[in-house]
Design an enzyme around this catalytic site. Structure first.
Site, PDB file in Angstrom:
ATOM      1  NE  ARG A  27      -3.904   1.699   2.612  1.00  0.00           N
ATOM      2  CZ  ARG A  27      -3.828   2.814   3.343  1.00  0.00           C
ATOM      3  NH1 ARG A  27      -2.736   3.075   4.025  1.00  0.00           N
ATOM      4  NH2 ARG A  27      -4.821   3.661   3.364  1.00  0.00           N
ATOM      5  CB  SER A  96     -11.794  -1.275   0.278  1.00  0.00           C
ATOM      6  OG  SER A  96     -10.413  -1.530   0.312  1.00  0.00           O
ATOM      7  CE  LYS A 125      -8.840   4.211   3.737  1.00  0.00           C
ATOM      8  NZ  LYS A 125      -9.212   3.064   2.915  1.00  0.00           N
TER       9      LYS A 125
END
Ligand code: TZP
Ligand code: MG
Length: 199
Positions: A27, A96, A125
């Site tokens: 990521r 997601s 996040k």
């Protein structure tokens, strides 16, 4: 490149795999395509030597370019159906989701698994929280594996898996934020395996 704890990307991947991580997702939120591809190749070599799959977050082009094992898209990335068309039937596709509706849509579009969260608040996040009830509802709605993400820890992992029936958990800070990555991954793995053994 070296992270805040002095580990290279390759070392970080190998340590997590040593502890029992079953898959790694790369990521990179602040990398242009060139650097992302370089880092993806490094992560891929480490995953190959550890014998675990590498999934590239966000970028279908990078995943295809390095022949990763899969790609993971969010609700603002390429649509899952488009990603599936581009990667073909064999590469893994993760999506997601935050709701049953999104999870069902991902499944219909050809996702191999969904990542559901954030289950809990996390500093990693900015995200709304679905909680363990939201996670459980998603697990009950889809046939494909559901991976819980967001604030997952060694302490809550077993309970989350037992309560929701999720197939696995994904963690960033819970593993790479720990000084001993091998031990952290191992404890996660043991907690998840113990919970799944009870089903
Ligand atoms: N998606 C939902 S929460 C999250 C992502 C990528 C971040 C998870 O990070 P952490 O440190 O494991 O809570
Ligand atoms: Mg994304």
């Amino acid at each position: 490149m070296i992270d805040q704890s002095g580990r290279t990307l390759s070392e970080a991947v190998l340590l997590a795999a040593d502890g029992g991580a079953t898959v790694v997702q790369l990521r990179e939120k602040d990398c242009a395509g060139r650097e992302f591809t370089e880092r993806a190749n490094i992560a891929l070599a480490a995953c190959r030597s550890a014998g675990i799959p590498l999934i590239i977050n966000d970028r279908v082009d990078v995943a295809l370019a390095i022949q990763a094992d899969g790609v993971h898209v969010g609700q603002d990335d390429l649509p899952a159906m488009t990603a599936r068309r581009l990667i073909g039937p064999d590469m893994l596709l993760g999506v997601s989701v935050k709701s049953v509706e999104q999870a069902l849509a991902a499944q219909a579009a050809g996702a191999d698994y969904v990542g559901a969260g954030a289950v809990f608040q996390t500093g990693t996040k900015v995200s709304s929280v679905i909680g363990i009830e939201g996670l459980k509802a998603i697990c009950e709605a889809v046939k494909i594996p559901v991976v819980a993400i967001g604030g997952m820890s060694v302490q809550n992992g077993k309970e989350v898996v037992e309560f929701s029936g999720c197939a696995g958990v994904a963690a960033i800070s819970g593993i790479f934020g720990e000084s001993n990555v091998v031990d952290a991954a191992r404890e996660f793995r043991m907690a998840v395996d113990a919970a799944k053994g009870k089903r």
